[in-house]
Write a protein that holds these residues in place. Structure first.
Motif, PDB file in Angstrom:
ATOM      1  N   ASN A   1       0.828  -1.211   0.000  1.00  0.00           N
ATOM      2  CA  ASN A   1       0.000   0.000   0.000  1.00  0.00           C
ATOM      3  C   ASN A   1       0.859   1.256   0.000  1.00  0.00           C
ATOM      4  N   ASP A   2       1.974   1.190   0.705  1.00  0.00           N
ATOM      5  CA  ASP A   2       2.880   2.346   0.723  1.00  0.00           C
ATOM      6  C   ASP A   2       3.577   2.524  -0.628  1.00  0.00           C
ATOM      7  N   ILE A   3       3.875   1.407  -1.295  1.00  0.00           N
ATOM      8  CA  ILE A   3       4.442   1.492  -2.639  1.00  0.00           C
ATOM      9  C   ILE A   3       3.447   2.146  -3.584  1.00  0.00           C
ATOM     10  N   GLU A   4       2.174   1.742  -3.506  1.00  0.00           N
ATOM     11  CA  GLU A   4       1.154   2.387  -4.337  1.00  0.00           C
ATOM     12  C   GLU A   4       1.139   3.900  -4.101  1.00  0.00           C
ATOM     13  N   LYS A   5       1.165   4.304  -2.847  1.00  0.00           N
ATOM     14  CA  LYS A   5       1.134   5.729  -2.528  1.00  0.00           C
ATOM     15  C   LYS A   5       2.357   6.446  -3.105  1.00  0.00           C
ATOM     16  N   GLU A   6       3.538   5.853  -2.954  1.00  0.00           N
ATOM     17  CA  GLU A   6       4.757   6.510  -3.433  1.00  0.00           C
ATOM     18  C   GLU A   6       4.811   6.549  -4.960  1.00  0.00           C
ATOM     19  N   TRP A   7       4.367   5.493  -5.620  1.00  0.00           N
ATOM     20  CA  TRP A   7       4.323   5.512  -7.088  1.00  0.00           C
ATOM     21  C   TRP A   7       3.353   6.578  -7.592  1.00  0.00           C
ATOM     22  N   HIS A   8       2.210   6.702  -6.918  1.00  0.00           N
ATOM     23  CA  HIS A   8       1.241   7.728  -7.315  1.00  0.00           C
ATOM     24  C   HIS A   8       1.860   9.119  -7.160  1.00  0.00           C
ATOM     25  N   GLU A   9       2.564   9.331  -6.053  1.00  0.00           N
ATOM     26  CA  GLU A   9       3.228  10.623  -5.837  1.00  0.00           C
ATOM     27  C   GLU A   9       4.298  10.871  -6.896  1.00  0.00           C
ATOM     28  N   LEU A  10       5.052   9.831  -7.250  1.00  0.00           N
ATOM     29  CA  LEU A  10       6.079   9.967  -8.286  1.00  0.00           C
ATOM     30  C   LEU A  10       5.448  10.323  -9.628  1.00  0.00           C
ATOM     31  N   ALA A  11       4.356   9.634  -9.973  1.00  0.00           N
ATOM     32  CA  ALA A  11       3.672   9.919 -11.237  1.00  0.00           C
ATOM     33  C   ALA A  11       3.146  11.350 -11.270  1.00  0.00           C
ATOM     34  N   SER A  12       2.575  11.800 -10.162  1.00  0.00           N
ATOM     35  CA  SER A  12       2.048  13.164 -10.089  1.00  0.00           C
ATOM     36  C   SER A  12       3.172  14.191 -10.202  1.00  0.00           C
ATOM     37  N   GLU A  13       4.302  13.918  -9.528  1.00  0.00           N
ATOM     38  CA  GLU A  13       5.444  14.833  -9.595  1.00  0.00           C
ATOM     39  C   GLU A  13       5.950  14.963 -11.023  1.00  0.00           C
ATOM     40  N   TYR A  14       6.064  13.836 -11.732  1.00  0.00           N
ATOM     41  CA  TYR A  14       6.612  13.897 -13.090  1.00  0.00           C
ATOM     42  C   TYR A  14       5.579  14.337 -14.118  1.00  0.00           C
ATOM     43  N   ASP A  15       4.314  14.189 -13.812  1.00  0.00           N
ATOM     44  CA  ASP A  15       3.275  14.814 -14.636  1.00  0.00           C
ATOM     45  C   ASP A  15       3.443  16.327 -14.608  1.00  0.00           C
ATOM     46  N   TYR A  16       3.612  16.866 -13.405  1.00  0.00           N
ATOM     47  CA  TYR A  16       3.813  18.318 -13.235  1.00  0.00           C
ATOM     48  C   TYR A  16       5.118  18.776 -13.892  1.00  0.00           C
ATOM     49  N   LYS A  17       6.215  18.049 -13.645  1.00  0.00           N
ATOM     50  CA  LYS A  17       7.508  18.429 -14.206  1.00  0.00           C
ATOM     51  C   LYS A  17       7.489  18.367 -15.737  1.00  0.00           C
ATOM     52  N   THR A  18       6.852  17.347 -16.286  1.00  0.00           N
ATOM     53  CA  THR A  18       6.828  17.185 -17.737  1.00  0.00           C
ATOM     54  C   THR A  18       6.023  18.291 -18.399  1.00  0.00           C
ATOM     55  N   ILE A  19       4.877  18.618 -17.798  1.00  0.00           N
ATOM     56  CA  ILE A  19       4.064  19.722 -18.337  1.00  0.00           C
ATOM     57  C   ILE A  19       4.857  21.018 -18.319  1.00  0.00           C
ATOM     58  N   ASN A  20       5.514  21.321 -17.216  1.00  0.00           N
ATOM     59  CA  ASN A  20       6.258  22.573 -17.110  1.00  0.00           C
ATOM     60  C   ASN A  20       7.481  22.596 -18.011  1.00  0.00           C
ATOM     61  N   TYR A  21       8.136  21.467 -18.187  1.00  0.00           N
ATOM     62  CA  TYR A  21       9.268  21.399 -19.116  1.00  0.00           C
ATOM     63  C   TYR A  21       8.798  21.726 -20.533  1.00  0.00           C
ATOM     64  N   GLY A  22       7.651  21.167 -20.917  1.00  0.00           N
ATOM     65  CA  GLY A  22       7.112  21.467 -22.242  1.00  0.00           C
ATOM     66  C   GLY A  22       6.722  22.918 -22.413  1.00  0.00           C
ATOM     67  N   LEU A  23       6.125  23.513 -21.379  1.00  0.00           N
ATOM     68  CA  LEU A  23       5.736  24.927 -21.450  1.00  0.00           C
ATOM     69  C   LEU A  23       6.958  25.836 -21.588  1.00  0.00           C
ATOM     70  N   LYS A  24       8.020  25.519 -20.851  1.00  0.00           N
ATOM     71  CA  LYS A  24       9.231  26.337 -20.905  1.00  0.00           C
ATOM     72  C   LYS A  24       9.927  26.242 -22.259  1.00  0.00           C
ATOM     73  N   ASN A  25       9.809  25.081 -22.913  1.00  0.00           N
ATOM     74  CA  ASN A  25      10.517  24.857 -24.170  1.00  0.00           C
ATOM     75  C   ASN A  25       9.597  24.921 -25.393  1.00  0.00           C
ATOM     76  N   ASN A  26       8.323  25.252 -25.146  1.00  0.00           N
ATOM     77  CA  ASN A  26       7.362  25.483 -26.224  1.00  0.00           C
ATOM     78  C   ASN A  26       7.116  24.244 -27.084  1.00  0.00           C
ATOM     79  N   PHE A  27       7.041  23.076 -26.452  1.00  0.00           N
ATOM     80  CA  PHE A  27       6.571  21.886 -27.161  1.00  0.00           C
ATOM     81  C   PHE A  27       5.884  20.956 -26.172  1.00  0.00           C
ATOM     82  N   LYS A  28       5.133  20.007 -26.712  1.00  0.00           N
ATOM     83  CA  LYS A  28       4.408  19.051 -25.884  1.00  0.00           C
ATOM     84  C   LYS A  28       5.164  17.732 -25.828  1.00  0.00           C
ATOM     85  N   LEU A  29       5.117  17.100 -24.682  1.00  0.00           N
ATOM     86  CA  LEU A  29       5.699  15.781 -24.523  1.00  0.00           C
ATOM     87  C   LEU A  29       4.940  15.032 -23.438  1.00  0.00           C
TER      88      LEU A  29
END
Length: 261
Positions: free
Chosen positions: A81-109
């Motif tokens: 259950n703790d692994i599920e929680k940490e994986w969800h947090e990791l996915a959310s963190e990289y969802d945010y990072k990926t969106i912002n990386y694309g916005l800063k560089n003017n492309f989608k990924l």
């Protein structure tokens, strides 16, 4: 419990870059026995720099396995259950990072992510984002362990179309979830399963399984036909060639973990 592992990955016939990424990580601990994690991430087809998205998530998962999983092992008795929680947090963190990386560089990924973890003591867990897949291939059958987070996946889950129809559907490339494509937060699906001995567990990007059938995957990758890592590798390469011969246009990636005594 022991593991045999092999994989194939290729940019395919059309694309210039392989946007798929993968990892396989194994550890042994006194308290919980052997633990293995594997992941396949498919950088979003048609998006720019999908290999950056898939590679960064794979690196994050690899770092998690090496640095954070040991802390869970030390501090928890039942930690799935703790692994599920940490994986969800990791996915959310990289969802945010990926969106912002694309916005800063003017492309989608963006990227899919299918992650599986085997624990000798507590069984297994899968995290599913997008339309990469996990399969269980035993002596007597093959089954898909995950539902695609896609438009056609929703139609299949509702019983409105078959898997064969989904492979040719005009909305087959429309995902309902991915890392880097969510404005309201990524929502992974999680699956818990009992590990079966002498079975093969396969993760693959959609480019691996679109133009070959489940029965063909079973014929090549059932446990009887994969007695060794060399045999798994050879049969994966044969399936890769079959994909190429049938003119699959996407990147092609699959990895197999065989559980043995």
């Amino acid at each position: 419990m022991n593991f045999l592992c092999s994989y194939v990955t290729d940019k395919g016939r059309v694309k210039n870059i392989n946007q798929d990424s993968l990892c396989i990580k194994e550890a042994v601990c006194e308290k919980h026995g052997k633990i293995l994690m594997a992941a396949v991430c498919d950088g979003m087809g048609g998006f720019s720099a999908g290999e950056i998205a898939s590679g960064s998530v794979i690196k994050a998962l690899s770092d998690w396995f090496e640095m954070k999983l040991p802390l869970l092992i030390l501090s928890k008795d039942n930690f799935l259950n703790d692994i599920e929680k940490e994986w969800h947090e990791l996915a959310s963190e990289y969802d945010y990072k990926t969106i912002n990386y694309g916005l800063k560089n003017n492309f989608k990924l963006g990227t899919t992510a299918t992650v599986i973890l085997f624990t000798e003591k507590y069984g297994g867990i899968i995290m599913q984002i997008g339309d990469s897949r996990a399969y269980q291939i035993c002596a007597d059958d093959i089954k898909v362990m995950t539902w695609d987070q896609s438009k056609v996946g929703e139609l299949m889950k509702a019983g409105k179309i078959t898997e064969e129809e989904a492979n040719n559907h005009n909305q087959r490339n429309i995902l309902t979830q991915c890392i880097g494509g969510s404005r309201i937060g990524v929502k992974p699906d999680f699956y818990y399963f009992q590990i079966k001995n002498n079975c093969n567990y396969m993760l693959c990007s959609d480019g691996f399984r679109r133009v070959i059938s489940k029965s063909e995957i079973y014929n090549y990758l059932n446990p009887v036909n994969t007695p060794s890592e060399n045999a798994i590798e050879k049969n994966l390469k044969d399936l890769l060639k079959l994909n190429m011969d049938r003119k699959e246009t996407d990147n092609i990636t699959a990895l197999v973990i065989k559980t043995i005594d």
